[in-house]
Design an enzyme around this catalytic site. Structure first.
Site, short mmCIF file in Angstrom:
data_model
loop_
_atom_site.label_atom_id
_atom_site.label_comp_id
_atom_site.label_asym_id
_atom_site.label_seq_id
_atom_site.Cartn_x
_atom_site.Cartn_y
_atom_site.Cartn_z
N HIS A 178 10.61 -36.92 48.81
CA HIS A 178 11.78 -37.57 48.19
C HIS A 178 11.92 -39.00 48.72
O HIS A 178 12.91 -39.33 49.40
CB HIS A 178 13.07 -36.77 48.44
CG HIS A 178 14.19 -37.19 47.52
ND1 HIS A 178 15.22 -36.37 47.17
CD2 HIS A 178 14.44 -38.37 46.90
CE1 HIS A 178 16.07 -37.01 46.36
NE2 HIS A 178 15.60 -38.24 46.20
N GLU A 184 15.12 -29.11 49.16
CA GLU A 184 14.53 -30.06 50.12
C GLU A 184 15.15 -29.88 51.50
O GLU A 184 16.35 -29.63 51.59
CB GLU A 184 14.77 -31.50 49.61
CG GLU A 184 14.05 -31.75 48.31
CD GLU A 184 14.45 -33.06 47.64
OE1 GLU A 184 15.20 -33.84 48.24
OE2 GLU A 184 14.00 -33.29 46.51
N ARG A 225 15.16 -35.08 40.04
CA ARG A 225 15.73 -34.07 40.94
C ARG A 225 14.92 -32.80 40.77
O ARG A 225 14.51 -32.46 39.64
CB ARG A 225 17.19 -33.77 40.57
CG ARG A 225 18.18 -34.83 40.99
CD ARG A 225 18.38 -34.86 42.51
NE ARG A 225 19.35 -35.83 42.93
CZ ARG A 225 19.07 -37.10 43.28
NH1 ARG A 225 17.82 -37.52 43.26
NH2 ARG A 225 20.03 -37.91 43.67
C1 8YV Z 1 18.16 -40.55 47.72
C2 8YV Z 1 17.98 -40.71 45.29
O1 8YV Z 1 19.48 -40.23 47.44
O2 8YV Z 1 19.24 -42.58 44.57
C3 8YV Z 1 18.97 -41.39 44.40
O3 8YV Z 1 19.49 -40.72 43.49
O4 8YV Z 1 17.53 -39.67 44.99
C4 8YV Z 1 17.56 -41.31 46.58
O5 8YV Z 1 17.62 -42.65 46.59
C5 8YV Z 1 18.03 -41.14 49.07
O6 8YV Z 1 17.99 -40.08 49.93
C6 8YV Z 1 19.11 -42.14 49.44
O7 8YV Z 1 19.29 -42.37 50.78
#
Ligand code: 8YV
Length: 311
Positions: A276, A258, A229
């Site tokens: 991401h 983001e 993150r």
């Molecule tokens: C995103 C992620 O959430 O799983 C996670 O923690 O960071 C990613 O996979 C993605 O945008 C899911 O649609």
């Protein structure tokens, strides 16, 4: 009457199709107060990405909310404690995205060290005919540090073993069953490695963990890779360290705000940037959508949830 499921996030059409086939699914802009007010009384489930903010105030606006099914492994955007207080289970999608995120971590490490993006530009721009591409940095056999040795961290370590890298890590506790070297904190780890890969959950506990002191410990020959993150890294400190060449480079898939990326990073050629997309393959997003849907279906047919968040 199909169960009403709401989302504020955009998902690929194959996930939306699956939600539409099983539920009365609505996706609205999170700032559309009128649409939210109209749907709120009937909404029984939320589908979201783990970084989407779902706080107590939002839950309070959804009087019939029964479950939050995340399409992600992370759940740092969700007030899980508030959900628990309200008796609302939260599910996530662990496991199915581990390989993809680990693959991307390795891709970013190789990408920034071997300068793959700049090399591509060197060829496309015709610069090659005017001179050789500068020599870059060997990855195989070098020292890797992993911040957070959960499923994804361990999958990164496995891949790094194939590159003959020495592997060390920091985590909340030592993992006695794994053959890697434990460090008590990120700063001590950074001092002893060439590449520092961040794969720890986001949230209050890890906010700003990779700060100026950690970056200085990594040093002018060290590279930072973040597939966790944006919040885990002190972004202004990272920008300064890169600008002042106090670290050698960075490979970043995640950012604090983001999709906004600090302008300074866009101008640097010692960084490789990704939007991401750690879990962003058709195969994995399909599996994530299927798992989120399966959790919803289990809940609404009175069965045990497949992957509840246990935090
Ligand atoms: C995103 C992620 O959430 O799983 C996670 O923690 O960071 C990613 O996979 C993605 O945008 C899911 O649609």
């Amino acid at each position: 009457m199909p169960v009403s499921v709401l989302s504020f996030d955009t998902f690929p059409s194959f996930i939306v199709d699956k939600l539409n086939a099983n539920f009365d699914f609505n996706c609205i802009d999170k700032n559309d107060a009128a649409a939210l007010a109209a749907l709120a009384p009937k909404v029984r489930a939320l589908v979201a990405k783990g970084e989407t903010v779902i706080n107590d105030a939002l839950m309070a606006r959804l009087p019939n909310l029964e479950i939050i099914a995340l399409c992600s492994v992370g759940y740092d955007g969700i007030d899980v404690a508030a959900a628990r207080r309200r008796g609302i289970p939260v599910t996530n999608t662990p496991g199915v995205l581990t390989d993809d995120v680990a693959d991307l971590a390795i891709a970013l490490m190789l990408g920034v060290a071997r300068r793959v993006v700049a090399a591509d530009q060197h060829v496309r721009s015709g610069a090659w005919s005017r001179g050789a591409f500068p020599l870059n940095r060997k990855v195989s056999g070098s020292r890797l540090g992993i911040v957070g040795l959960g499923r994804i961290g361990q999958a990164i370590a496995k891949r790094a073993e194939a590159f003959g890298m020495s592997i060390a890590y920091t985590a909340r506790g030592r993992k006695a069953d794994l053959p890697y070297t434990f460090y008590p904190n990120a700063q001590a780890l950074a001092k002893d490695v060439d590449f520092l890969i961040v794969s720890t959950p986001g949230g209050a506990e890890t906010r700003g963990m990779i700060n100026a002191a950690v970056l200085d410990a990594l040093g002018p020959d060290g590279y930072l890779i973040n597939v966790a993150r944006g919040s885990v890294v002190d972004e202004p400190a990272l920008v300064a360290a890169l600008q002042e060449k106090r670290i050698a480079g960075a490979g970043l898939d995640v950012f604090v705000d983001e999709p906004n990326v600090p302008a300074a990073l866009l101008a640097m050629d010692n960084v490789v940037l990704a939007p991401h997309m750690g879990s962003g393959t058709v195969q994995t997003r399909t599996a994530m959508g299927d798992l989120a849907c399966a959790n919803l279906l289990a809940h609404f047919s009175g069965k045990a949830l497949l992957t509840p968040v246990l935090a």
